[in-house]
Design a protein around this motif. Structure first.
Motif: not given
Length: 353
Positions: A271-280
């Motif tokens: 597993x890896x750390x990620x950045x996420x942005x909501x598109x809604x």
């Protein structure tokens, strides 16, 4: 005011969270972070002592230089993240998270006692200083320089000096912080902390800021929060923090959990750390659904600078590339999101020329 790690801390001040956050990015803000544990390590064996507990190369630090490092356990899990500075005054200065203060101090004292029993010269002193963080580009440097005889332009990111600040002697100024902006943390004798804070707040550019802005600022900067994004179930390899391990330490494998961590590096973490942005639409906090990609959200909030919801978390390595589409849960409703690059907002750390 809210309870936090045995302290009562301000969530926000009169201006509110949004304005406080934006003011820090555009000007500068003062955070009272006196709840952090400050420990001084003395003795000729202080570096060997510290390296027996953390993954960082403490021996390579120049006088006045500090580094972010990790306390690890025998399973390779992260017990805490902390900053260790090799001061010019023949001791190490260690700043630890308030939520981990009791366990960190127990670990430090236990290891010191073990080494002392074998004849090592090391001893600890818990500082009762207050800790004030002045954060924000470009105002911080101008505001602080007015109260310093030292040239702040010579102090690079993650470096530290002992000096007098606005007439208060015995202060340690470290160019670091938890906002992604150019900033300092000032360790100040507790009896004069209010005096120093009032001096700084006498400048119109400086506002007080609380926990809410501290959290949203650090998330925009892609900085981990212990207990959310990292803990004892996560290793440095899984957390994307292998950069904290110096080449010498990797080769020596003489830190707690080294065998587990280095085996993960060789085999590649699953597993890896990620950045996420909501598109809604949607408001944090939220938890991941990932009907097609297993994973978890560890931190999330609306980004005042970007005007959209952002988060950090972990996904399976095969699905961790930027641009991968996800589905997250926000108050029991599904919303689309996408993996993006970190940090969300460019950092402004200062490097002396």
């Amino acid at each position: 005011m809210v309870p936090f790690a045995g302290w009562t801390l301000p969530l926000h001040y009169g201006q509110g969270h949004l304005q406080s956050h934006l003011h820090t990015r555009r000007h500068c803000s003062l955070f009272d972070v006196s709840h952090m544990l400050q420990t001084l390590v003395y003795g000729r064996d202080r570096i060997r002592f510290m390296e027996s507990l953390v993954v960082g190369d403490i021996a390579e630090l120049k006088p006045g230089q500090g580094t972010l490092t990790l306390l690890t356990n025998e399973k390779g899990g992260i017990t805490d993240d902390l900053i260790v500075t090799n001061t010019s005054e023949d001791h190490l200065y260690v700043v630890s998270n308030a939520a981990c203060a009791d366990k960190d101090l127990a670990i430090l004292r236990d290891r010191a006692a073990q080494l002392q029993a074998k004849g090592s010269d090391v001893h600890l002193e818990v500082s009762d200083n207050a800790l004030l963080a002045l954060q924000g580009s470009p105002s911080m440097a101008r505001v602080l320089q007015a109260g310093l005889s030292d040239d702040l332009a010579k102090l690079s990111f993650m470096n530290s000096i002992s000096t007098t600040v606005f007439g208060v002697p015995g202060c340690r100024v470290t160019r670091c912080g938890y906002t992604g902006e150019d900033g300092v943390e000032i360790s100040v004798p507790a009896a004069r902390a209010v005096e120093l804070a009032e001096q700084l707040l006498g400048v119109p550019d400086v506002w007080l800021a609380g926990l809410a802005a501290r959290d949203s600022l650090r998330l925009e900067a892609g900085l981990c929060l212990y207990g959310n994004d990292i803990d004892e179930t996560v290793t440095p390899a899984e957390a994307g923090l292998m950069w904290t391990l110096g080449k010498r330490r990797r080769a020596a494998m003489d830190f707690p959990g080294a065998a587990v961590i280095m085996a993960q590096v060789k085999e590649k973490p699953r597993r890896r750390p990620v950045a996420m942005a909501l598109t809604g639409a949607g408001q944090a906090p939220f938890t991941s659904l990932y009907p097609h990609i297993p994973g978890t959200v560890t931190s999330g909030c609306p980004s005042p600078c970007l005007g959209k919801n952002i988060a950090m978390g972990y996904v399976e390595a095969a699905h961790s590339r930027a641009g991968t589409e996800l589905t997250v849960e926000v108050r029991k409703k599904q919303h689309p999101a996408v993996i993006t690059k970190m940090p969300f907002v460019p950092t402004q750390y200062y490097t002396a020329k």
